[in-house]
Design a protein around this motif. Structure first.
Motif, PDB file in Angstrom:
ATOM      1  N   LEU A   1       0.828  -1.206   0.000  1.00  7.89           N
ATOM      2  CA  LEU A   1       0.000   0.000   0.000  1.00  7.89           C
ATOM      3  C   LEU A   1       0.863   1.257   0.000  1.00  7.89           C
ATOM      4  O   LEU A   1       0.608   2.206  -0.750  1.00  7.89           O
ATOM      5  N   LEU A   2       1.918   1.268   0.832  1.00  5.81           N
ATOM      6  CA  LEU A   2       2.784   2.438   0.920  1.00  5.81           C
ATOM      7  C   LEU A   2       3.587   2.641  -0.358  1.00  5.81           C
ATOM      8  O   LEU A   2       3.795   3.777  -0.809  1.00  5.81           O
ATOM      9  N   GLU A   3       4.037   1.548  -0.952  1.00  5.13           N
ATOM     10  CA  GLU A   3       4.787   1.666  -2.204  1.00  5.13           C
ATOM     11  C   GLU A   3       3.876   2.137  -3.343  1.00  5.13           C
ATOM     12  O   GLU A   3       4.304   2.883  -4.224  1.00  5.13           O
ATOM     13  N   GLU A   4       2.621   1.730  -3.308  1.00  3.76           N
ATOM     14  CA  GLU A   4       1.661   2.242  -4.296  1.00  3.76           C
ATOM     15  C   GLU A   4       1.498   3.750  -4.150  1.00  3.76           C
ATOM     16  O   GLU A   4       1.423   4.479  -5.142  1.00  3.76           O
ATOM     17  N   ALA A   5       1.422   4.207  -2.895  1.00  5.96           N
ATOM     18  CA  ALA A   5       1.305   5.647  -2.658  1.00  5.96           C
ATOM     19  C   ALA A   5       2.537   6.385  -3.178  1.00  5.96           C
ATOM     20  O   ALA A   5       2.428   7.462  -3.764  1.00  5.96           O
ATOM     21  N   ARG A   6       3.711   5.804  -2.970  1.00  6.70           N
ATOM     22  CA  ARG A   6       4.943   6.443  -3.455  1.00  6.70           C
ATOM     23  C   ARG A   6       4.957   6.523  -4.973  1.00  6.70           C
ATOM     24  O   ARG A   6       5.241   7.577  -5.555  1.00  6.70           O
ATOM     25  N   LEU A   7       4.675   5.419  -5.638  1.00  2.00           N
ATOM     26  CA  LEU A   7       4.729   5.394  -7.092  1.00  2.00           C
ATOM     27  C   LEU A   7       3.666   6.303  -7.702  1.00  2.00           C
ATOM     28  O   LEU A   7       3.866   6.880  -8.775  1.00  2.00           O
ATOM     29  N   ALA A   8       2.518   6.426  -7.007  1.00  4.03           N
ATOM     30  CA  ALA A   8       1.445   7.266  -7.530  1.00  4.03           C
ATOM     31  C   ALA A   8       1.810   8.747  -7.479  1.00  4.03           C
ATOM     32  O   ALA A   8       1.445   9.528  -8.355  1.00  4.03           O
ATOM     33  N   ARG A   9       2.568   9.135  -6.457  1.00  6.55           N
ATOM     34  CA  ARG A   9       2.861  10.554  -6.265  1.00  6.55           C
ATOM     35  C   ARG A   9       4.260  10.947  -6.694  1.00  6.55           C
ATOM     36  O   ARG A   9       4.486  12.089  -7.095  1.00  6.55           O
ATOM     37  N   GLU A  10       5.201   9.978  -6.578  1.00  6.13           N
ATOM     38  CA  GLU A  10       6.593  10.261  -6.916  1.00  6.13           C
ATOM     39  C   GLU A  10       7.046  11.566  -6.278  1.00  6.13           C
ATOM     40  O   GLU A  10       7.447  12.513  -6.961  1.00  6.13           O
ATOM     41  N   VAL A  11       6.946  11.667  -4.924  1.00  8.72           N
ATOM     42  CA  VAL A  11       7.381  12.854  -4.204  1.00  8.72           C
ATOM     43  C   VAL A  11       8.860  13.066  -4.475  1.00  8.72           C
ATOM     44  O   VAL A  11       9.646  12.136  -4.365  1.00  8.72           O
ATOM     45  N   PRO A  12       9.292  14.301  -4.852  1.00  8.08           N
ATOM     46  CA  PRO A  12      10.699  14.530  -5.154  1.00  8.08           C
ATOM     47  C   PRO A  12      11.580  14.245  -3.951  1.00  8.08           C
ATOM     48  O   PRO A  12      11.203  14.473  -2.819  1.00  8.08           O
ATOM     49  N   THR A  13      12.790  13.733  -4.218  1.00 11.21           N
ATOM     50  CA  THR A  13      13.760  13.508  -3.155  1.00 11.21           C
ATOM     51  C   THR A  13      14.768  14.633  -3.088  1.00 11.21           C
ATOM     52  O   THR A  13      15.737  14.567  -2.376  1.00 11.21           O
ATOM     53  N   GLN A  14      14.558  15.690  -3.895  1.00  7.19           N
ATOM     54  CA  GLN A  14      15.459  16.824  -3.880  1.00  7.19           C
ATOM     55  C   GLN A  14      14.638  18.096  -3.756  1.00  7.19           C
ATOM     56  O   GLN A  14      13.514  18.174  -4.198  1.00  7.19           O
ATOM     57  N   GLY A  15      15.219  19.083  -3.138  1.00  6.78           N
ATOM     58  CA  GLY A  15      14.570  20.378  -3.024  1.00  6.78           C
ATOM     59  C   GLY A  15      13.386  20.321  -2.084  1.00  6.78           C
ATOM     60  O   GLY A  15      13.203  19.397  -1.317  1.00  6.78           O
ATOM     61  N   ALA A  16      12.521  21.308  -2.179  1.00  4.96           N
ATOM     62  CA  ALA A  16      11.387  21.412  -1.264  1.00  4.96           C
ATOM     63  C   ALA A  16      10.304  20.451  -1.666  1.00  4.96           C
ATOM     64  O   ALA A  16       9.912  20.370  -2.822  1.00  4.96           O
ATOM     65  N   ALA A  17       9.769  19.716  -0.714  1.00  4.87           N
ATOM     66  CA  ALA A  17       8.662  18.802  -0.960  1.00  4.87           C
ATOM     67  C   ALA A  17       7.353  19.559  -0.768  1.00  4.87           C
ATOM     68  O   ALA A  17       7.327  20.714  -0.363  1.00  4.87           O
ATOM     69  N   ALA A  18       6.253  18.866  -1.099  1.00  2.54           N
ATOM     70  CA  ALA A  18       4.943  19.459  -0.865  1.00  2.54           C
ATOM     71  C   ALA A  18       4.763  19.722   0.621  1.00  2.54           C
ATOM     72  O   ALA A  18       5.498  19.220   1.454  1.00  2.54           O
ATOM     73  N   ASP A  19       3.749  20.522   0.944  1.00  4.94           N
ATOM     74  CA  ASP A  19       3.489  20.862   2.337  1.00  4.94           C
ATOM     75  C   ASP A  19       2.350  19.993   2.853  1.00  4.94           C
ATOM     76  O   ASP A  19       1.219  20.445   2.974  1.00  4.94           O
ATOM     77  N   PRO A  20       2.618  18.694   3.124  1.00  2.00           N
ATOM     78  CA  PRO A  20       1.550  17.772   3.451  1.00  2.00           C
ATOM     79  C   PRO A  20       1.161  17.829   4.915  1.00  2.00           C
ATOM     80  O   PRO A  20       1.777  18.492   5.715  1.00  2.00           O
ATOM     81  N   GLU A  21       0.148  17.047   5.236  1.00  2.00           N
ATOM     82  CA  GLU A  21      -0.329  16.957   6.605  1.00  2.00           C
ATOM     83  C   GLU A  21       0.005  15.584   7.160  1.00  2.00           C
ATOM     84  O   GLU A  21       0.101  14.616   6.437  1.00  2.00           O
ATOM     85  N   GLY A  22       0.142  15.457   8.439  1.00  2.00           N
ATOM     86  CA  GLY A  22       0.422  14.173   9.057  1.00  2.00           C
ATOM     87  C   GLY A  22       1.045  14.389  10.411  1.00  2.00           C
ATOM     88  O   GLY A  22       0.739  15.336  11.103  1.00  2.00           O
ATOM     89  N   LEU A  23       1.955  13.519  10.816  1.00  4.14           N
ATOM     90  CA  LEU A  23       2.578  13.654  12.137  1.00  4.14           C
ATOM     91  C   LEU A  23       3.484  14.875  12.197  1.00  4.14           C
ATOM     92  O   LEU A  23       4.255  15.142  11.323  1.00  4.14           O
TER      93      LEU A  23
END
Length: 307
Positions: A285-307
């Motif tokens: 499930l988590l890997e599906e979320a990663r592949l779906a969004r492909e959050v960048p590993t460089q520079g500024a990431a999105a401003d998400p919500e969570g912990l």
């Protein structure tokens, strides 16, 4: 590209920050700067971690392990091989998430933190982050007796008289605050201090709700707790990073570790850690979320919500 070296301005900013802690917490966690480790060929680092099943926990023999623990161990072994140094790693447990965050924020170079900290722009003003080590899914949960929501538009009627339990001090409170803006009649908010408390509270009565990380939800279901996930409330926009004090001279090296070759998260060892400690269902499930969004590993990431 890798972030620029920490500037003297960054160092001045960190020294000038107020220590956001009670008097009993003023002592600052101390590690060795990377420059010092390189010069002497050895050094000491401190990892402050929040105990959590699957992520950072003691196994049956009492040994510390978990997905994020093993990811950081891979990094430290990589540093020793690459830099030709020896590292002493001190693991410091803290079960208060807010205090954990403050300890890392106020720490010295050579301090790392693992507590599934969501990467946000606001936190980037206080901390350094590694590239994302996980793309999380935050899920809306209730007791299993509550009918599944077809959409969040149904929440105003479905959750009348409910009590919402946000994880105190985390960004899950933002989701609950957004729910409060719907002005649901009789909705109460009672923050709690751990995933376990939240899961037990929601499982105890059909008039409770919470947002919680998907791995915690699945583990609770596997343990037999009567919980329902409402996919209409899912949020897969968040990414977790290892945290360091702002301006740490270890940050660039941590970035290089994640970005080397095809990328650490694209390697078999990374997925093996997730499957070993989180299980195949949650890993997929988590890997599906990663592949779906492909959050960048460089520079500024999105401003998400969570912990």
């Amino acid at each position: 590209p890798a972030s620029p070296p920490a500037s003297s301005a960054d160092d001045d900013l960190r020294r000038a920050r107020p220590v956001l802690a009670a008097p009993s917490e003023v002592a600052v966690d101390q590690g060795d700067p990377l420059a010092q480790v390189r010069a002497s060929g050895q050094g000491r680092v401190v990892v402050v971690y929040v105990p959590s099943d699957g992520w950072a926990y003691r196994d049956g023999s009492g040994s510390l392990t978990g997905a994020t623990v093993e990811i950081l161990r891979d990094f430290f072994h990589w540093v020793e091989d690459r830099e030709g140094v020896e590292l002493e790693v001190n693991w410091a447990s803290d079960d208060d998430w807010t205090r954990f965050y403050r300890r890392v924020r106020n720490g010295s170079d050579g301090v790392f933190g693992i507590g599934n900290v969501t990467m946000t722009q606001a936190r980037r003003g206080e901390l350094d982050f590694s590239p994302p080590y996980l793309n999380n899914v935050a899920v809306l949960i209730t007791h299993a007796q509550v009918p599944e929501l077809a959409s969040m538009e149904e929440a105003t009627e479905a959750f009348q008289g409910f009590t919402a339990h946000p994880y105190r001090g985390t960004l899950h409170e933002e989701r609950v605050n957004a729910l409060r803006e719907r002005r649901i009649p009789g909705l109460r908010v009672l923050p709690l201090d751990s995933n376990d408390e939240i899961l037990e509270a929601v499982a105890s009565s059909p008039d409770r709700l919470a947002w919680i990380d998907v791995y915690a939800f699945w583990r609770a279901v596997e343990q037999g707790l009567p919980l329902r996930r409402h996919p209409a409330g899912d949020d897969d926009s968040e990414a977790f990073g290892i945290i360091l004090p702002r301006g740490s001279d270890w940050t660039q090296l941590l970035e290089a570790f994640f970005e080397e070759g095809e990328g650490y998260r694209n390697g078999e060892r990374y997925v093996e850690h997730l499957r070993t400690h989180l299980g195949a269902t949650v890993t997929d499930l988590l890997e599906e979320a990663r592949l779906a969004r492909e959050v960048p590993t460089q520079g500024a990431a999105a401003d998400p919500e969570g912990l």
